[in-house]
Design an enzyme around this catalytic site. Sequence first.
Site, PDB file in Angstrom:
ATOM      1  CG  ASP A 218      92.302  46.721  11.135  1.00 21.31           C
ATOM      2  OD1 ASP A 218      93.245  46.005  10.466  1.00 21.31           O
ATOM      3  OD2 ASP A 218      92.029  46.578  12.332  1.00 21.31           O
TER       4      ASP A 218
ATOM      5  NE  ARG B  44      94.601  48.290  19.510  1.00 23.36           N
ATOM      6  CZ  ARG B  44      94.687  47.613  18.230  1.00 23.36           C
ATOM      7  NH1 ARG B  44      93.560  47.509  17.804  1.00 23.36           N
ATOM      8  NH2 ARG B  44      95.591  47.003  18.053  1.00 23.36           N
TER       9      ARG B  44
END
Length: 539
Positions: free
Chosen positions: A443, A161
């Site tokens: 996050d 990613r």
Amino acid sequence: MNQSRSHITISPSPPGLQHAYNILFSGEAQDFLTELVNTFRNRVDQLYWDRVNRKCQFHLHRKTPEFLNTKQRHDPTWKVLPVPPRLQNRKLDLGDVSPANTQHFLQALNADVQGIQVDFDDGHCPSWKNQIIGLYNVYQAVHEEFYGVSDLNNIPILMLRPRAWNMIEHNIMIDGKETPGPLVDFGIIMYHNSKILSNKGAGPFFYLSKVEGASEAKLWNDIFIWTQQRLQIPYGTIKACVLIENILSAFEMEEILYELRDHSLGLNCGIWDYAASIICKFGDDPNYVLPDRNKYVNMQKHFLKKYMQLVIQTCHARGAHATGGMAALLVPNENKSDQLNVIEKVVKAKEQEILAGVDGFMVYDVKLVPCINKLWNTYCANNPNQLSLPIKYEHITERDLLTMPTGCITYDGLKHNIEVAILFIYNWLNGEGHFFYKGAVEDSATAEISRSQIWQWIKHKAIIEDNKETVTKELVQNLTNDYIRSRHFKSAFIHIAAKLFIDIVTMRYFPDFITTYLNDNYVFRHQHAENNTVLSPKL
């Protein structure tokens, strides 16, 4: 391309990482990265301006998105190319695995899961040191240089990613301009690892973050085609799953799949980035005020339930995999009752996703893996995915996706959002992209929704249901001060984090991404700058 006209400067290696740095940024790798960036420079610039233009359309004309009236949408015959064997069964990935956290990355490589979200985005802080460690750890895993990692075919699939388009790499300049973070991550990963991954049928496979529509999917597809030709790997080898975590992309799912049809690994749901993007695009309008997310926003609410249904039925109609979200809850190490309670919550939520038709999803905590594997075996033991099931088709309208849930703001919800946002900034200043808080991993996605809601509540003078108090800058400032005093932080960074937090939630115009705001901020750049000299230009 005339290489003599290209000029690249790269910040020196952080202390102790010279060996990794020399491998990653060899002369040939620099040449490839330069060529990649220059080939797509103008189109990336166009992407940035298109994003600004689309946002302006709503602010100036109150223009909301609509489903596109394209021939691809109305043509039922086209399908995405089938994925290779190792991607047929990817029921469980570990999410938010920053490769810069070597211990966590190694733990993931040895986990009983099908895939790992090797994350340079939401769960990762892109300091120069972290970028070098993370990219080199990927290199070591692919080249089987890690102790205990002997064969790519015996470890989970690396679902790589790269950073999203909003992130700039300040440590690399090409022809006088800083480089887009995703091109740096993608380019270095591809140059060093793609042939090995391709030869073993193990990739390269990607998650694509924060894509805002079909034109951006087409850009990625063209990047894939160019890179495959340049590195001489077969056409269609690269596969990518697009995260539908932006409200605009929800209206272009068909077209996104079509643009990537030869390189598609399907679509993914991401609840908090998706919800935050609604505030980002339409938050000036009081009709789009989101209530307390902990009490009133979940995947069973109409706008999110329809969003997931649309992801699944769009993917399955085109032969693509549909991936659910990530379970962020952590199983506590002690107290059996608390452990069972967390496991029960996660299993119940993931069972609903399986019944909705997803082909896979993510968890963060490796301790959840056995019970999730058992859950999949209960519902889908004999099939690698759910593509063969009848499509649960439902007509979904624009209104379904844009109708906000009812509810109010709670005092606890306001405080929780403040704490998550401050702690995220604090951890970023310390070089950490995610952290643990109140039994969950947090996050950038949860930081985005937290600071977005506070900005929106201040702007629209939201009323707290507990005490009928109005959310104001003064109230948020007081709660921030109370929280910092109560926790007795030892690091002065917490006071800097608090100031940055107050700044971002009171700006006149909404900053699109908290990570962009932090990455471009002098405080963060100064904190993580190893020195200010650069390599001799490579001509």
